[in-house]
Design an enzyme around this catalytic site. Structure first.
Site, PDB file in Angstrom:
ATOM      1  CD  GLN A   1      37.255  29.660  50.141  1.00 43.46           C
ATOM      2  OE1 GLN A   1      38.388  29.616  50.563  1.00 43.46           O
ATOM      3  NE2 GLN A   1      36.886  30.547  49.218  1.00 43.46           N
TER       4      GLN A   1
ATOM      5  NE  ARG B   1      38.669  40.831  50.230  1.00 46.06           N
ATOM      6  CZ  ARG B   1      38.130  41.099  51.406  1.00 46.06           C
ATOM      7  NH1 ARG B   1      38.730  40.752  52.511  1.00 46.06           N
ATOM      8  NH2 ARG B   1      36.988  41.737  51.483  1.00 46.06           N
ATOM      9  CB  CYS B   2      42.403  37.907  43.397  1.00 51.42           C
ATOM     10  SG  CYS B   2      43.344  36.596  42.613  1.00 51.42           S
TER      11      CYS B   2
ATOM     12  CD  GLU C   1      37.590  37.184  44.846  1.00 49.92           C
ATOM     13  OE1 GLU C   1      37.443  37.271  43.623  1.00 49.92           O
ATOM     14  OE2 GLU C   1      37.660  36.116  45.444  1.00 49.92           O
TER      15      GLU C   1
END
Lengths: 806, 150
Positions: free
Chosen positions: A237, A384-385, A760
Site C-alpha cells: 500500500q 478501512r479507517c 473509510e
C-alpha cells in the site's frame, strides 16, 4: 470549429471532470479477468518460498532439523534465523519503532509465527518440504489476555527487551508493557467527573478482527546479479516507503531498488505492514540469484499478517441533568500482540484515538492508552479507517447511548444538543485537533427526516407492547450514529512513519496532441484512482478525463509519496494533483496570451480553453495550447507542458456522516434482520458520486461484517479459532442489506478542491450504527453494553440473560 | 474439548481390561494407527495418521498409564505432535464396571489441540474426535466379544 457550437454545459460534460459519475476505467480489465496481480507475475527460473510456522503461541525453539526437507528433490534451500543473522536480517524494524523476528530467533510469540523459509522449484514441492522440516519446541505459558499480561507474575514475553524500561514511545511499566500515551487534561477532567450531575461509566470492547482482503499478501523479489538491481513486486500500500525501508535494512543503495505494486486486490490496511515474507523472498533471491515468489494462503493471512482493533476502552462521560456533556474520560488497554507492529504515525502510538470526543462539543477530556504485548499476532492496522478512528468513533457513539440510558433521554436528541455547531468551526477539540469544517445539525436533521425518525420510534413502541403482550417474538432496534472522521495524514510537521514525512505527490505531463499522463505517489487497491484523479485534472486544466492516463505504484517512474491508507489519497495526493494541474494551467495561460497576442492578465480559463476577457469568441483550446507548448518558440518560455507537486497538507480533513439502521431481532434465534440502512456522508466536494456510492456500499458491508460476526478469536492456549473463512465472517449478497445513501456537502476550507476523503467513513460510522441498533432493541429490558460481534449466538445469549426466554 | 461416553461390551471385565492393555489389540482398533509399542511398563509410543478436514498428518506421541485402579479402570495422559499440522495433548479416565457377564465401559476425555488442526474450528475437531472414538470402541467391542467367545 466543431466545438464552437457546443454549449458550456456540453463542453463541461465532455471533460467528465469533477462531479461526473464517470464509469471506472479500471473495470475494463478487472471485469475481463485481465488484472495483473502479484501472483500473476511469472519470471524465468522463478522459485517459490513457503513458511514453516509455529503451531504454538509461546514456546522456545529448541532445534530445527532441515535434513529431510533438503533431501526432497526440488528443494533449493531452507532458511532459519541462523542463516539470516550474519546479514542482520533475522529481525526487522516494525512501523511502530519496535522490532520483529523475521524468522524465530530462539522462541516464538504467537501461533503461526514464521520459523523457517523453504525455497523450492515449485510451490507444491515447497509445501511438501514445509511438512518435512522438524522443529522441536519447548512450550511456555501462554498469555492471551492483555490484563493478565500486566499482572506482576505474568511470564515475560519479549525476553529480548526484558528489563529495558525505555520503549520507543517512552517509559515501560512492566516487561509486557509497550507504552502509555496520554492526551488532554487529566486533572480538569477528573474534577468535572467528581462534580457532575450525571456520570455514565462503561467498558467498551472493540474486538480483534482482520482486514482479510480478497487477495492475500505476497511478493516477488528478483536480484539481478549483473546490474546489482533488485526489483521487488509486492502487495504494498506504500511502495515508496517500502523502497526506502528496504534500502535502510538491507544496505542496498536506494537507486538499485525498484519496488512495483501491481494491481492490488484490496488492502484495507492489511498491506501497509512489512512482513517476514517480503524480507525472506529478497534474501532468497540474493542467495540463489533467481527470482523468488512468496504468496501466503488464507489461513496464513488471517493468523499472521496484520490484525485490527483489539481495544478495551474504559469510559466515563459526565453531563448536566439536561444532557449537556461536560467531560469525557477514557482509558484504553490496547492488545498489540507479540511485537508492536502497529501502523501509525510515529508521534501517535495509539493513532488518532484522540478524536474520541467525536462530533460533540466537550469542554474537557482525558485519554490514556496502554499498549500491551500478548501471545497473539502482531499488527494493529487501520482496517478501512484512519489510524484507530473507528475505535474512537465506536467508543464515543457507545458512550452517548450509555449516557442517554442513564439520563432516560432519546439518543438522537442527546446528540443534537451536544453537536459542535456550524459557527464553531474551525473547532479546537479538547484532545488537541482543529476540526476544519462541519455542519452536523443540517446533516442530522436531514437524516431524521429522511427515515421519519418519530414514526420509527412510534412503531418501535407499539412493537414493544406487542412483544410484552406475547403477540410477537421480534424486537425492533433503531441504531444511530453521527461520526466525525479525521483523515488525510498528514502535515509533515506532526505526521511521519519511521521518519518519512506524510506528504504526497503528483506529476503530470501533457502530450503535444492534448492528452496526458499523470503519476502519483499513492497506489489504488480498488479505490478507482485512475478514474477520479483524471477527473480532477480534467476539471483543472480542461482536457477530457478519457484522454488522461494515470499510473501509480512503480517507484522508478512515479514521484515519491507515502501511499494509500487512512483515506489519505484524495486529501493529500488529490490536492497534489490539483496543485500540479494549476501549475500547468498557469503556464498554459502564458502560452494562450502569446498566441492570442494579449497580455497574460487579459485571458481567463473557461472550462476547456483560455478566452480573451470580454471577447469569448477569441480563445485557444487546451489542445491548441498543448501543441504550441511543444512546437512553437515562445519568447521567455521553456518548451514543454508538465509539472510536479509535492503537497504537504496544512491540516487533516474531517469528513462526517449521519447513519441510521433499523433492524428486527428474533429473540429466540438471535437472528438480526436488517430492515433498512440510511447513510448520509459529507466528504466535502464530491469528485465522482458513483465511486463514492460504491465506497459507501463496500465500507458499510465491512462494517456489517465486523459488528455482526467477524472476529479473530483465540482460545486460552493461543490457537486462532477463526482461521478460515468457515469461521471468519465475510458477508455475501445473502447477508448484505440494501443501503440508502445520501449526502450534504461541506467543502474543506484548506483543500485545493475542498475534498475530504470517503473510503473509510462508512466503516467508521457503520460499526457503531449496527451495534447501537442491536443495543437499542434490548434497551427497554435493561441492556447497557454487550460486546461485539453481535452474531446470532451472542444476541441469543443477551436475550437469554435478560430473561426473555422465560 | 471434552468427550464422554458409556458403552456396553459383551465380555467380562478382566478380558476388557486386558484388551485395553494389549498393544496389539489397541493397534488394531485405533483408527489410522501405524505403530504402537510398549516402551516401559506404563508407557507406550504411537504413530497415528489423522485426517481432519483438509489436514492430514502423521502424529507421533507418548501415552502414560496409571494403573492404580486396576481392574476397575485406569487413567492415561498423553501428547502427540504432528509437525506443521499441530499438536494434541490430554488425558482420559476409564472406568470398567461389571454387570453380569458384561462390562460397562465409561470414559471422560479432555484434550487440548493446537496448530493448524485447531484452526479448522472446534466444530470439525469435536465431530472428528467423536467419530474416531466411536470407531475405536466399535472395533474394540467387536474384538473383545470375539475373544470372549473364544
Amino acid at each position: 470549429m466543431k466545438d464552437e457550437v457546443q454549449t458550456p454545459e456540453e463542453r463541461t460534460a465532455n471533460l467528465k471532470g469533477m462531479g461526473s459519475a464517470r464509469k471506472r476505467v479500471e473495470d475494463v480489465r478487472f471485469t475481463q479477468g485481465k488484472g495483473n496481480y502479484v501472483d500473476d507475475i511469472k519470471l524465468d527460473g522463478m522459485l517459490f518460498g513457503d513458511f514453516v510456522r509455529s503451531p504454538y503461541a509461546h514456546a522456545r525453539v529448541v532445534s530445527v532439523n532441515k535434513e529431510a526437507a533438503l533431501a526432497l528433490p526440488g528443494v533449493i534451500a531452507v532458511l532459519t534465523a541462523e542463516d539470516l543473522a550474519p546479514l542482520g536480517l533475522h529481525w526487522m524494524p516494525t512501523l511502530a519503532g519496535d522490532k520483529q523476528m523475521v524468522l524465530a530467533d530462539g522462541k516464538v510469540l504467537f501461533q503461526g509465527q514464521e520459523v523457517a523459509f523453504v525455497v523450492a522449484e515449485d510451490r507444491y514441492i515447497a509445501a511438501d518440504a514445509v511438512e518435512l522440516v522438524e522443529v522441536e519446541y519447548d512450550e511456555l505459558p501462554v498469555v492471551v489476555d492483555p490484563f493478565k499480561a500486566l499482572e506482576p507474575d505474568a511470564p515475560v514475553l519479549r525476553e529480548d527487551i526484558a528489563g529495558n524500561m525505555e520503549g520507543a514511545h517512552g517509559p515501560r511499566k512492566h516487561n509486557n508493557h509497550i507504552f502509555t500515551w496520554e492526551q488532554g487534561d487529566k486533572e480538569g477532567t477528573e474534577a468535572v467527573l467528581s462534580e457532575a450531575d450525571v456520570v455514565a461509566e462503561e467498558m467498551v470492547y472493540y474486538h480483534r478482527t482482520h482486514p482479510c482482503p480478497l487477495e492475500t499478501c505476497g511478493s516477488v523479489a528478483s536480484m539481478d546479479k549483473v546490474t546489482g538491481k533488485l526489483t521487488l513486486w509486492g502487495t504494498f500500500q506504500a511502495p515508496h516507503a517500502v523502497r526506502t525501508v528496504a534500502s535502510l535494512i538491507s544496505g542496498i543503495a536506494e537507486h538499485n531498488i525498484r519496488v512495483i505494486s501491481p494491481d492490488i486486490g484490496g488492502g484495507f490496511g492489511n498491506k501497509v505492514g512489512v512482513y517476514p515474507g517480503y524480507v525472506c523472498s529478497i534474501v532468497a533471491s540474493i542467495v540463489t540469484g533467481k527470482p523468488v515468489k512468496w504468496v501466503e494462503d488464507r489461513m496464513e493471512n488471517l493468523m499472521s499478517t496484520a490484525f485490527a482493533r483489539d481495544y478495551w476502552m474504559q469510559g466515563k462521560i459526565a453531563a448536566t441533568k439536561e444532557g449537556k456533556i461536560t467531560g469525557l474520560w477514557c482509558h484504553t488497554t490496547a492488545d498489540h500482540g507479540g511485537f508492536d507492529a502497529c501502523a501509525d504515525p510515529t508521534k501517535f502510538p495509539a493513532g488518532f484515538m484522540n478524536i474520541c470526543t467525536g462530533s460533540y462539543d466537550i469542554p474537557v477530556a482525558y485519554l490514556a492508552v496502554d499498549g500491551v504485548y500478548t501471545n497473539k499476532a502482531p499488527g494493529g492496522v487501520a482496517y478501512r479507517c484512519s489510524f484507530r478512528v473507528t475505535e474512537a468513533a465506536y467508543f464515543i457513539e457507545r458512550m452517548i447511548e450509555v449516557l442517554a440510558i442513564k439520563l432516560n433521554m432519546d439518543a438522537a436528541e442527546l446528540r443534537r444538543i451536544n453537536f459542535i455547531s456550524k459557527e464553531q468551526f474551525p473547532y479546537q477539540s479538547a484532545l488537541g485537533w482543529e476540526y476544519d469544517s462541519g455542519d452536523y445539525h443540517t446533516a442530522w436533521d436531514k437524516a431524521m427526516k429522511a427515515v421519519d425518525y418519530d414514526g420509527l420510534r412510534a412503531e418501535q413502541a407499539q412493537r414493544l407492547e406487542d412483544f410484552k403482550a406475547g403477540k410477537t417474538r421480534k424486537l425492533m432496534g433503531i441504531g444511530l450514529t453521527h461520526f466525525t472522521e479525521i483523515v488525510g495524514a498528514g502535515p509533515v510537521k506532526n505526521c511521519d512513519i519511521l521518519g518519512l514525512g506524510m506528504f504526497d505527490s503528483c506529476e503530470i505531463r501533457i502530450h503535444p496532441t492534448g492528452s496526458a499522463i499523470a503519476r502519483l505517489g499513492t497506489i489504488s487497491q480498488g479505490q478507482g484512482h485512475a478514474t477520479t484523479f483524471a477527473q480532477i485534472i480534467a476539471s483543472e486544466i480542461g482536457l477530457p478525463a478519457d484522454d488522461i492516463t494515470l499510473e501509480e505504484g512503480d517507484t522508478d517512474t512515479a514521484p515519491y509519496g507515502l501511499g494509500t491508507y487512512g483515506s489519505r489519497s484524495t486529501p493529500v495526493a488529490g490536492a497534489a494533483t490539483a496543485m500540479a494541474a494549476r501549475k500547468i494551467r498557469a503556464k498554459a495561460q502564458m502560452i494562450a496570451a502569446y498566441l492570442l497576442e494579449v497580455h497574460d492578465d487579459d485571458v481567463e480559463f473557461d472550462i476547456d480553453r483560455f478566452v480573451v476577457k470580454g471577447a469569448p469568441e477569441r480563445f485557444k483550446s487546451m489542445k491548441e495550447i498543448a501543441f504550441a507548448a511543444y512546437n512553437q518558440a515562445i519568447p521567455g518560455l521553456e518548451p514543454g507542458l508538465e509539472a510536479v507537486s509535492y503537497y504537504d497538507p496544512p491540516n487533516m480533513t474531517y469528513p462526517f456522516g449521519a447513519y441510521i439502521c433499523v433492524l428486527d431481532i428474533d429473540v429466540d434465534t438471535g437472528v438480526s434482520d436488517i430492515r433498512s440502512f440510511y447513510a448520509l456522508d459529507d466528504c466535502g466536494t464530491r469528485i465522482n458520486p458513483m465511486i463514492i456510492e460504491g465506497q459507501v456500499h463496500g465500507g458499510l458491508t465491512e462494517a456489517l461484517a465486523i459488528a455482526m460476526g467477524q472476529e479473530i478469536a483465540y482460545d486460552e492456549i493461543g490457537n486462532v479459532k477463526t482461521g478460515t473463512l468457515m469461521d471468519f465472517f465475510i458477508p455475501t449478497a445473502w447477508e448484505t442489506p440494501n443501503y440508502q445513501t445520501d449526502w450534504t456537502t461541506t467543502p474543506s476550507p484548506h483543500h485545493p478542491i475542498g475534498a475530504k476523503g470517503v473510503g473509510e467513513s462508512p466503516n467508521v460510522g457503520g460499526v457503531p450504527c449496527f451495534s447501537n441498533a442491536v443495543h437499542d432493541a434490548f434497551r427497554p429490558f435493561g441492556l447497557t453494553q454487550s460486546h461485539m460481534p453481535h452474531d446470532h449466538w451472542r444476541v441469543w445469549k443477551t436475550a437469554h440473560d435478560l430473561g426473555l426466554h422465560e | 474439548m471434552e468427550l464422554s461416553e458409556e458403552i456396553r461390551i459383551k465380555a467380562p471385565r478382566e478380558v476388557v481390561y486386558a484388551g485395553l492393555n494389549d498393544p496389539e489389540v489397541l493397534k488394531a482398533c485405533i483408527p489410522g494407527c501405524e505403530e504402537l509399542t510398549q516402551t516401559s511398563e506404563n508407557e507406550l509410543e504411537a504413530k497415528v495418521v489423522l485426517k481432519i478436514g483438509p489436514v492430514k498428518a502423521r502424529f507421533g506421541g507418548q501415552v502414560t498409564l496409571d494403573r492404580s485402579n486396576a481392574p476397575g479402570g485406569f487413567t492415561l495422559t498423553g501428547e502427540g505432535k504432528g509437525g506443521a499440522a499441530g499438536f494434541a495433548k490430554g488425558g482420559a479416565e476409564v472406568t470398567l464396571i461389571e454387570d453380569g457377564d458384561e462390562t460397562v465401559l465409561s470414559y471422560t476425555a479432555k484434550a487440548e489441540v493446537g496448530g493448524k488442526i485447531a484452526q479448522l474450528g472446534s466444530r470439525l475437531i469435536q465431530g472428528t474426535a467423536k467419530k474416531l472414538s466411536a470407531k475405536f470402541f466399535a472395533s474394540f467391542a467387536e474384538e473383545m466379544q470375539a475373544s470372549a467367545v473364544l
